[in-house]
Design a protein around this motif. Structure first.
Motif, PDB file in Angstrom:
ATOM      1  N   LYS A   1       0.843  -1.115   0.142  1.00 26.02           N
ATOM      2  CA  LYS A   1       0.304   0.001  -0.011  1.00 26.02           C
ATOM      3  C   LYS A   1       0.901   1.402   0.030  1.00 26.02           C
TER       4      LYS A   1
ATOM      5  N   ARG B   1       0.576  12.004   1.980  1.00 21.81           N
ATOM      6  CA  ARG B   1      -0.415  13.112   1.934  1.00 21.81           C
ATOM      7  C   ARG B   1       0.062  14.472   2.041  1.00 21.81           C
TER       8      ARG B   1
ATOM      9  N   GLN C   1      -2.981   7.097   1.194  1.00 20.23           N
ATOM     10  CA  GLN C   1      -3.171   6.607   2.349  1.00 20.23           C
ATOM     11  C   GLN C   1      -2.250   7.142   3.440  1.00 20.23           C
TER      12      GLN C   1
ATOM     13  N   ARG D   1       2.044   6.703  -7.137  1.00 22.78           N
ATOM     14  CA  ARG D   1       1.018   7.788  -7.371  1.00 22.78           C
ATOM     15  C   ARG D   1       1.799   9.218  -7.088  1.00 22.78           C
TER      16      ARG D   1
ATOM     17  N   LYS E   1       2.227   1.809  -3.443  1.00 22.35           N
ATOM     18  CA  LYS E   1       1.434   2.266  -4.409  1.00 22.35           C
ATOM     19  C   LYS E   1       1.244   3.710  -4.224  1.00 22.35           C
ATOM     20  N   ASP E   2       1.286   4.307  -2.703  1.00 15.38           N
ATOM     21  CA  ASP E   2       1.447   5.564  -2.741  1.00 15.38           C
ATOM     22  C   ASP E   2       2.415   6.282  -3.391  1.00 15.38           C
TER      23      ASP E   2
ATOM     24  N   LYS F   1      -6.903   9.403  -2.925  1.00  9.04           N
ATOM     25  CA  LYS F   1      -6.425   8.093  -2.958  1.00  9.04           C
ATOM     26  C   LYS F   1      -5.143   7.538  -2.117  1.00  9.04           C
TER      27      LYS F   1
ATOM     28  N   SER G   1      -6.902  12.145 -11.035  1.00  3.86           N
ATOM     29  CA  SER G   1      -7.045  10.778 -10.954  1.00  3.86           C
ATOM     30  C   SER G   1      -6.657  10.254  -9.687  1.00  3.86           C
ATOM     31  N   THR G   2      -5.716  10.953  -8.939  1.00  6.56           N
ATOM     32  CA  THR G   2      -5.305  10.481  -7.636  1.00  6.56           C
ATOM     33  C   THR G   2      -5.927  11.064  -6.503  1.00  6.56           C
TER      34      THR G   2
END
Length: 203
Positions: free
Chosen positions: A130, A174, A169, A137, A133-134, A167, A163-164
């Motif tokens: 996860k 962030r 996490q 992006r 994946k962050d 999303k 698109s992101t």
């Protein structure tokens, strides 16, 4: 560790080497000149695994491994983007078949390690997958912001941010995204003011 067939190792290295010369096609489709190659994207993600502090519960080495293999299939299938309109299930099947071919060059031990890392990333079930994946992006939106700034085209690549949206996490990632967005807004404001001044001067 098992002995690897030298000819098959050369085949593996040759396949991986393709990534150094293969375009990230999303930028190509958006007419971004002098854009990154797939290997550059994977390198950027790998470097960002060092963002994990000593207090993190995530396995940094696992994150590094995931970052380095997550797009490995693209050395055979290429960078398939949403604009290509390839069904998601077909895309995954093509990439899975490519990964089997790539890892078959490395014997059962190393080949299985890389293939299992790829499947872990695809499943997005572990905390490490996860997080990576962050990173995937974030590297994309960071590159988009970089190209907008470099080419003086504020807002041109907004689709990547849209698109992101919502999303990410990881709290730290962030925060980085927010800083990036704030900088984009500031640059767009400056550009708008400059355009207005030029218009007034022309009149």
């Amino acid at each position: 560790m098992e002995n690897l067939n030298p000819k098959e190792v050369l085949e593996f290295i040759g396949l991986v080497n393709n990534l150094k010369h293969s375009s990230r096609r999303g930028w190509e489709q958006c007419n971004v000149d002098n854009h990154e190659q797939i290997a550059g994207h994977m390198y950027g993600m790998a470097m960002m695994t060092f963002l994990l502090g000593n207090n993190s519960t995530l396995d940094r080495f696992k994150c590094l491994q995931l970052a380095l293999v997550h797009d490995l299939a693209e050395c055979i299938v290429g960078d398939i983007t949403p604009r290509d309109n390839v069904p998601e299930d077909k895309k995954h099947a093509m990439e899975d078949e490519a990964m089997k071919k790539i890892t078959s060059c490395l014997g059962s031990e190393v080949g299985s390690l890389i293939y299992n890392l790829y499947k872990e990333y695809e499943a997005k079930e572990t905390d490490e997958a996860k997080f990576v994946k962050d990173l995937d992006r974030f590297d994309m939106v960071f590159s988009a912001a970089f190209y907008e700034k470099r080419d003086k085209t504020p807002g041109k690549l907004q689709e990547y941010f849209t698109s992101t949206e919502g999303k990410f996490q990881d709290p730290y990632i962030r925060n980085l995204v927010k800083l990036l967005e704030d900088e984009r807004k500031h640059l767009k404001s400056i550009n708008k003011n400059n355009a207005h001044l030029n218009e007034v001067q022309d009149n």
